[in-house]
Scaffold this motif. Structure first.
Motif, short mmCIF file in Angstrom:
data_model
loop_
_atom_site.label_atom_id
_atom_site.label_comp_id
_atom_site.label_asym_id
_atom_site.label_seq_id
_atom_site.Cartn_x
_atom_site.Cartn_y
_atom_site.Cartn_z
N LEU A 21 56.24 -33.18 106.98
CA LEU A 21 55.30 -34.18 106.45
C LEU A 21 55.72 -35.61 106.74
CD1 LEU A 21 54.72 -32.47 103.02
CD2 LEU A 21 53.05 -32.66 104.84
N LEU A 22 56.76 -35.79 107.53
CA LEU A 22 57.29 -37.14 107.73
C LEU A 22 56.32 -38.08 108.44
CD1 LEU A 22 61.05 -36.57 108.60
CD2 LEU A 22 60.08 -37.66 106.59
N SER A 23 55.30 -37.51 109.06
CA SER A 23 54.34 -38.37 109.74
C SER A 23 53.35 -39.03 108.79
CB SER A 23 53.56 -37.55 110.78
OG SER A 23 52.86 -36.50 110.13
N VAL A 24 53.36 -38.59 107.51
CA VAL A 24 52.43 -39.15 106.54
C VAL A 24 52.92 -40.54 106.12
CG1 VAL A 24 51.36 -38.84 104.29
CG2 VAL A 24 51.86 -36.86 105.72
N THR A 25 52.13 -41.54 106.23
CA THR A 25 52.50 -42.90 105.81
C THR A 25 51.40 -43.52 104.99
OG1 THR A 25 51.61 -43.84 107.84
CG2 THR A 25 53.96 -43.33 107.84
N ALA A 26 51.81 -44.36 104.06
CA ALA A 26 50.83 -45.10 103.25
C ALA A 26 50.41 -46.34 104.00
CB ALA A 26 51.45 -45.48 101.91
N ILE A 27 49.07 -46.51 104.19
CA ILE A 27 48.55 -47.64 104.97
C ILE A 27 47.96 -48.68 104.04
CG2 ILE A 27 46.90 -48.32 106.76
CD1 ILE A 27 47.10 -45.52 107.88
N ASN A 231 65.45 -53.74 105.28
CA ASN A 231 65.23 -52.41 105.84
C ASN A 231 64.77 -51.50 104.72
OD1 ASN A 231 66.12 -53.19 108.43
ND2 ASN A 231 68.25 -52.80 107.88
N ALA A 232 63.83 -50.61 105.01
CA ALA A 232 63.29 -49.70 104.00
C ALA A 232 63.42 -48.26 104.48
CB ALA A 232 61.81 -50.03 103.74
N SER A 233 63.64 -47.36 103.53
CA SER A 233 63.77 -45.94 103.89
C SER A 233 63.36 -45.08 102.71
CB SER A 233 65.22 -45.62 104.30
OG SER A 233 66.12 -45.88 103.22
N ASN A 234 63.22 -43.79 102.97
CA ASN A 234 62.83 -42.81 101.96
C ASN A 234 64.03 -41.92 101.63
OD1 ASN A 234 61.76 -40.72 100.45
ND2 ASN A 234 60.66 -39.80 102.17
N ALA A 348 60.62 -61.39 94.35
CA ALA A 348 59.21 -61.27 94.72
C ALA A 348 58.80 -59.80 94.62
CB ALA A 348 58.96 -61.78 96.13
N ARG A 349 57.57 -59.56 94.23
CA ARG A 349 57.09 -58.20 94.08
C ARG A 349 56.89 -57.54 95.45
NH1 ARG A 349 55.10 -57.31 88.72
NH2 ARG A 349 55.03 -59.27 87.56
N VAL A 350 57.08 -56.22 95.47
CA VAL A 350 56.84 -55.42 96.67
C VAL A 350 55.45 -54.81 96.56
CG1 VAL A 350 57.59 -53.46 98.07
CG2 VAL A 350 59.29 -54.92 96.94
N ASP A 412 55.33 -53.37 102.17
CA ASP A 412 55.97 -52.11 102.55
C ASP A 412 54.87 -51.09 102.81
OD1 ASP A 412 57.40 -49.81 102.93
OD2 ASP A 412 58.41 -49.82 100.98
N THR A 413 54.63 -50.79 104.08
CA THR A 413 53.58 -49.83 104.44
C THR A 413 54.13 -48.43 104.68
OG1 THR A 413 53.80 -50.40 106.78
CG2 THR A 413 52.20 -51.66 105.48
N GLY A 414 55.37 -48.19 104.27
CA GLY A 414 55.96 -46.87 104.46
C GLY A 414 56.82 -46.76 105.70
N GLY A 415 56.98 -47.85 106.44
CA GLY A 415 57.80 -47.85 107.64
C GLY A 415 59.25 -48.17 107.34
N GLN A 416 59.92 -48.79 108.29
CA GLN A 416 61.35 -49.03 108.17
C GLN A 416 61.68 -50.46 107.76
OE1 GLN A 416 63.05 -47.82 111.94
NE2 GLN A 416 62.69 -45.66 111.54
#
Length: 432
Positions: A21-27, A231-234, A348-350, A412-416
């Protein structure tokens, strides 16, 4: 050996479900955000300090999003802090006891007009706090461990200032402006809040002629902010981390059943259901007949907010990296409470595609459901070049958001990467 094989099978099942399911991203609606332009560290970027947690999560819960101290009013001088986490914590520590004493000794509330409110904002000595969202006053008082029946309703902004040698507390909420005299704090005590501070150009939009297209209480500083890029990660993509989180949520392997279903890993335990999606979204549904898994969440705003925040911290347990949690909103309808939390970075809010980092629903004192997006943020070592506020205001007005508050948020759109951006307040409504 049997127990080891069972655990190994479960780990592999977790991995398979998440990898699939790693291809699922929040847009997110990126056309509504004005992004900053990345600046490489070698071209002037600021290295990370590695310390969003300084002061602890208890301080993070109470810390306003922006603060200011008016130092002089004859020749306007003001020190303001926003989008600077460490500076905000230092200023808050300096004024904390003053706020506590003022809130605890505020007398009966009286209505105040906008003219008096603006005058209070510009009067020295004066302290200003803004949480950027309307909150029940009972929640704010609980953060300070204060009980004062004179302070009711909602509050977003607070001002402490002097009028005719008396310290006065002003506040703004859903019902307009209110004021109350303070008995335990004298002018000298209020003046101490300005000790050691110097004017850094902090002004409100109504004080600057060129900023007439902004909400009048937008605060700008003498220099355009240069916020960090993160940098962002899950973290839940790691099966071991996921297993630890499930144990903290009281869904242990020994008594839980798990399977892949409906695009998520599903775990069942005593009628309660937990789902973990590939993007790190964790959702919980209590059994139809209720569940005491997380104990009483309370029946009033202060208790519900505090217990929901603590449960979110328990779930994350440091997984969020340099982010903290702050309260976005709390609502009650027919005895059902909804609490929403945001991540914050550098004060600042994300902004995520889900509208908030976490949403909790409490019914009859018990947790009925929650949704939490598990994300980890680390300083990238780079900063962003932001449009000056004047240009950002013009772009905001061209997009049909003239007159709104201009805010710096992290996208943060779910990417890196979590990137700082300018946005109009009206573009950031929760999707909850």
């Amino acid at each position: 050996m049997g127990r080891g094989r069972k655990k190994a099978r479960r780990v592999e099942r977790l991995k398979s479900a998440l990898i699939a399911l790693l291809s699922v991203t929040a847009i997110l609606l990126t056309t509504q955000i004005l992004p900053g332009q990345p600046l490489a560290a070698g071209a002037g970027g600021v290295s990370g300090t590695g310390g969003q947690q300084a002061g602890g999560e208890e301080t993070a819960a109470i810390l306003p999003m922006r603060m200011a101290v008016t130092l002089r009013d004859d020749e306007l001088q003001r020190y303001g802090v926003q989008y600077q986490r460490e500076e905000g914590q230092l200023l808050f520590q300096q004024i904390y006891s003053l706020l506590l004493e003022s809130l605890s000794s505020a007398g009966p509330a009286k209505a105040a007009g906008e003219t008096a409110w603006r005058a209070a904002m510009a009067t020295a000595p004066g302290v200003y706090l803004d949480w950027q969202t309307e909150l029940p006053f009972s929640v704010v008082l609980s953060w300070f461990s204060v009980d004062n029946a004179n302070l009711t309703g909602d509050v977003r902004r607070i001002i402490l200032t002097e009028e005719r040698e008396t310290v006065v507390l002003y506040w703004e909420g859903e019902d307009g402006y209110r004021m109350a005299e303070v008995t335990l704090v004298g002018r000298e005590r209020l003046a101490e809040a300005a000790s050691g501070l110097k004017d850094n150009g902090a002004r409100y939009a109504f004080e600057v002629e060129r900023l007439e297209l902004l909400d009048p209480y937008t605060m700008v500083l003498g220099q355009t902010p240069a916020p960090k890029i993160y940098n962002a990660s899950n973290p839940t993509a790691d099966a071991g981390t996921l297993n630890d989180m499930l144990n903290r949520l009281e869904f242990p392997e020994q008594t839980s059943a798990s399977y892949d279903g409906a695009g998520a890993l599903v775990i069942r335990n005593e009628g309660d259901t937990l789902r973990v999606s590939a993007d790190g979204t964790v959702t919980y549904e209590a059994a139809d007949d209720g569940s005491g898994r997380y104990g009483s969440m309370g029946r009033d705003a202060a208790a519900v907010v505090d217990n929901c925040r603590r449960l979110a911290q328990r779930l994350l347990s440091g997984l969020q990296g340099e982010a903290s949690l702050c309260l976005q909103s709390v609502e009650e309808e027919h005895g059902v409470w909804t609490v929403r939390l945001d991540y914050t970075l550098s004060g600042a809010r994300v902004q995520t595609g889900q509208g908030c980092a976490a949403e909790f629903t409490v019914e009859e004192g018990e947790l009925a459901r929650f949704r939490l997006l598990v994300r980890s943020y680390q300083d990238s070592g780079s900063t962003a070049v932001m449009l000056p506020e004047l240009q950002a205001m013009a772009a905001m007005d061209a997009r049909g958001h003239g007159g709104e508050e201009l805010l710096l948020v992290y996208l943060d759109t779910g990417g890196q990467t979590a990137t700082p951006c300018w946005a109009a307040a009206g573009e950031l409504k929760s999707e909850g």
